[in-house]
Motif scaffolding. Sequence first.
Motif, PDB file in Angstrom:
ATOM      1  N   ASN A 129       0.813  -1.209   0.000  1.00 36.57           N
ATOM      2  CA  ASN A 129       0.000   0.000   0.000  1.00 36.57           C
ATOM      3  C   ASN A 129       0.854   1.269   0.000  1.00 36.57           C
ATOM      4  O   ASN A 129       1.956   1.313   0.549  1.00 36.57           O
ATOM      5  N   VAL A 130       0.288   2.312  -0.588  1.00 40.09           N
ATOM      6  CA  VAL A 130       0.903   3.636  -0.590  1.00 40.09           C
ATOM      7  C   VAL A 130      -0.163   4.644  -0.178  1.00 40.09           C
ATOM      8  O   VAL A 130      -1.297   4.592  -0.673  1.00 40.09           O
ATOM      9  N   ILE A 131       0.178   5.547   0.725  1.00 39.29           N
ATOM     10  CA  ILE A 131      -0.737   6.617   1.131  1.00 39.29           C
ATOM     11  C   ILE A 131      -0.206   7.939   0.600  1.00 39.29           C
ATOM     12  O   ILE A 131       0.966   8.277   0.786  1.00 39.29           O
ATOM     13  N   CYS A 132      -1.075   8.673  -0.089  1.00 34.49           N
ATOM     14  CA  CYS A 132      -0.739   9.992  -0.623  1.00 34.49           C
ATOM     15  C   CYS A 132      -1.732  11.015  -0.070  1.00 34.49           C
ATOM     16  O   CYS A 132      -2.523  10.697   0.816  1.00 34.49           O
ATOM     17  N   PHE A 133      -1.736  12.238  -0.609  1.00 29.82           N
ATOM     18  CA  PHE A 133      -2.520  13.311  -0.007  1.00 29.82           C
ATOM     19  C   PHE A 133      -3.360  14.072  -1.029  1.00 29.82           C
ATOM     20  O   PHE A 133      -2.996  14.190  -2.203  1.00 29.82           O
ATOM     21  N   ASP A 134      -4.483  14.605  -0.539  1.00 30.32           N
ATOM     22  CA  ASP A 134      -5.335  15.461  -1.358  1.00 30.32           C
ATOM     23  C   ASP A 134      -4.507  16.622  -1.915  1.00 30.32           C
ATOM     24  O   ASP A 134      -3.737  17.250  -1.183  1.00 30.32           O
ATOM     25  N   TYR A 154      -5.516  15.168 -15.358  1.00 34.33           N
ATOM     26  CA  TYR A 154      -4.478  14.143 -15.476  1.00 34.33           C
ATOM     27  C   TYR A 154      -5.023  12.736 -15.684  1.00 34.33           C
ATOM     28  O   TYR A 154      -4.410  11.925 -16.384  1.00 34.33           O
ATOM     29  N   ALA A 155      -6.150  12.405 -15.058  1.00 34.13           N
ATOM     30  CA  ALA A 155      -6.643  11.024 -15.117  1.00 34.13           C
ATOM     31  C   ALA A 155      -8.051  10.902 -15.670  1.00 34.13           C
ATOM     32  O   ALA A 155      -8.635   9.820 -15.655  1.00 34.13           O
ATOM     33  N   THR A 156      -8.586  11.974 -16.206  1.00 28.83           N
ATOM     34  CA  THR A 156      -9.993  12.029 -16.572  1.00 28.83           C
ATOM     35  C   THR A 156     -10.392  10.971 -17.594  1.00 28.83           C
ATOM     36  O   THR A 156     -11.433  10.328 -17.471  1.00 28.83           O
ATOM     37  N   ASP A 157      -9.572  10.761 -18.609  1.00 26.76           N
ATOM     38  CA  ASP A 157      -9.980   9.939 -19.755  1.00 26.76           C
ATOM     39  C   ASP A 157      -9.344   8.555 -19.790  1.00 26.76           C
ATOM     40  O   ASP A 157      -9.474   7.846 -20.786  1.00 26.76           O
ATOM     41  N   PHE A 158      -8.681   8.147 -18.732  1.00 20.74           N
ATOM     42  CA  PHE A 158      -7.776   7.008 -18.869  1.00 20.74           C
ATOM     43  C   PHE A 158      -8.183   5.755 -18.112  1.00 20.74           C
ATOM     44  O   PHE A 158      -7.390   4.836 -17.945  1.00 20.74           O
ATOM     45  N   GLY A 159      -9.424   5.672 -17.682  1.00 20.69           N
ATOM     46  CA  GLY A 159      -9.933   4.433 -17.123  1.00 20.69           C
ATOM     47  C   GLY A 159      -9.419   4.118 -15.732  1.00 20.69           C
ATOM     48  O   GLY A 159      -8.897   4.997 -15.040  1.00 20.69           O
ATOM     49  N   PRO A 160      -9.559   2.865 -15.314  1.00 26.65           N
ATOM     50  CA  PRO A 160      -9.195   2.490 -13.944  1.00 26.65           C
ATOM     51  C   PRO A 160      -7.717   2.728 -13.648  1.00 26.65           C
ATOM     52  O   PRO A 160      -6.853   2.515 -14.492  1.00 26.65           O
ATOM     53  N   MET A 161      -7.450   3.163 -12.434  1.00 30.48           N
ATOM     54  CA  MET A 161      -6.097   3.391 -11.971  1.00 30.48           C
ATOM     55  C   MET A 161      -5.608   2.181 -11.174  1.00 30.48           C
ATOM     56  O   MET A 161      -6.410   1.373 -10.692  1.00 30.48           O
ATOM     57  N   PRO A 162      -4.294   2.024 -10.999  1.00 35.65           N
ATOM     58  CA  PRO A 162      -3.777   0.946 -10.159  1.00 35.65           C
ATOM     59  C   PRO A 162      -4.326   1.027  -8.738  1.00 35.65           C
ATOM     60  O   PRO A 162      -4.625   2.116  -8.232  1.00 35.65           O
ATOM     61  N   GLY A 163      -4.437  -0.104  -8.095  1.00 36.16           N
ATOM     62  CA  GLY A 163      -4.946  -0.145  -6.729  1.00 36.16           C
ATOM     63  C   GLY A 163      -3.851   0.021  -5.696  1.00 36.16           C
ATOM     64  O   GLY A 163      -2.708   0.355  -6.014  1.00 36.16           O
ATOM     65  N   ASN A 164      -4.222  -0.199  -4.430  1.00 36.77           N
ATOM     66  CA  ASN A 164      -3.302  -0.102  -3.302  1.00 36.77           C
ATOM     67  C   ASN A 164      -2.781   1.309  -3.061  1.00 36.77           C
ATOM     68  O   ASN A 164      -1.731   1.494  -2.456  1.00 36.77           O
ATOM     69  N   VAL A 165      -3.517   2.309  -3.575  1.00 35.05           N
ATOM     70  CA  VAL A 165      -3.179   3.708  -3.313  1.00 35.05           C
ATOM     71  C   VAL A 165      -4.324   4.336  -2.534  1.00 35.05           C
ATOM     72  O   VAL A 165      -5.488   4.258  -2.949  1.00 35.05           O
TER      73      VAL A 165
END
Length: 432
Positions: A129-134, A154-165
């Motif tokens: 797991n990785v924790i990031c910030f708003d 940045y991520a609007t059109d690119f489908g599912p993102m990797p998990g564990n974030v």
Amino acid sequence: MNNAQLNELKQRYVASGAASPSTQFAERAENALIWDADGNRLIDFAGGIGVLNIGHCHPKVVEAVKAQLDKVMHTCQTVMPYEGYVRVAEKLSQVTPVRGHAKVMLANSGAEALENAVKVARAATGKSNVICFDGGYHGRTFMTMAMNGKVAPYATDFGPMPGNVFRAPYPVPYHGVSEDEALRGLKMALKTDANPSDTAAIVLEPVLGEGGFYAAPTSFLKAIRDICDEHGMLMIVDEVQSGFGRTGKMFAIEHSGVEPDIITMAKSMADGMPISAVVGTDKVMDASGGNSLGGTYTGSPVSCAAALAVMEVFEEENILEKSQALGDKLAKRFAKWQQQFECVDNPRNMGAMAAFDLVSDKTAHTPDADLAGALCKKAREKGLILLSCGLYGNSIRFLMPVTIEDEILEEGFNIIEETLTELVGSKTTATA
């Protein structure tokens, strides 16, 4: 070719997602000035988004790059290493404030550095797991898009993102998130989503970049260090935008005295040449197997030559002192504008990493992204390159070279003041 001809080529051949909205094309540049293909002169308050802290085409860097081109351009350092790579690693190990003895891997971009930092953290901890910030920004690759604390664009059109974030609040009291609330949110994330026994790292910017130039309090950074130590997690600090002298120190984390396990850097590291680095505690950096880190172009000989020259310039030209002095000038002018204009609020800076907000209501802190867009557009028409940022798109950020001449700085300030007066008027003109 002139601007019109180049724009025609852009429309025909450059993917719209990658094409600049600007209709001007850079022809040449020097320190804080750029001339376009039609010969128009522009003052650069953007610095290639924080890449040019020592200015466009610094003579020492240009000389170093030209000299390297006569020797070796590429071998792939994992196939045939060269002096520049190990010398850059040596210098970064000496100046980067991580825990213990530092080791280094070089890459090509900030996003690539963050990707590799996560790989290293997972290898070193055996956790995922990785924790990031708003509000955080870490890049445009899939892992870093997942880590970003802002979706569009940045991520609007690119489908599912990797998990564990997983995400936690970043302390921005101006927008209602206190340090206590941010820490409560982080601790809640560790209870509800990211079990510490499965969490490799907490990743944060000591000063939010795209998120609006908000600096994390020293006490918050120390609390994160303590939480990581308590649970066997690594603290990764993203200095891609805040590093290399932007804040008056080589790295922003130095203002706090906190020592992370890993620091990532890029942007102004080589004054425009593509290079980045992951610098971490030796045992952490050595955790993964042989040939597990790297890439064809990582730490290219030419970029390494530029990076070494940049570090010499920092020593010879007192760049850190110049950054702090520029920050003082910015803070003074921001304070003036806050009094002069009803729309200017929340001025802030750490060294020369500086910003203010444009609002429609100072009492309610109501963001005015439309005004920010109008200011940047009209300033460009007057010959000043200016950038907005922030979760609400209403922060005006300043990333001009710290080597900017006083008269050029003042000229840029005057353009901003003149443009704001045209857009909204000022208390002075209203009274008159």
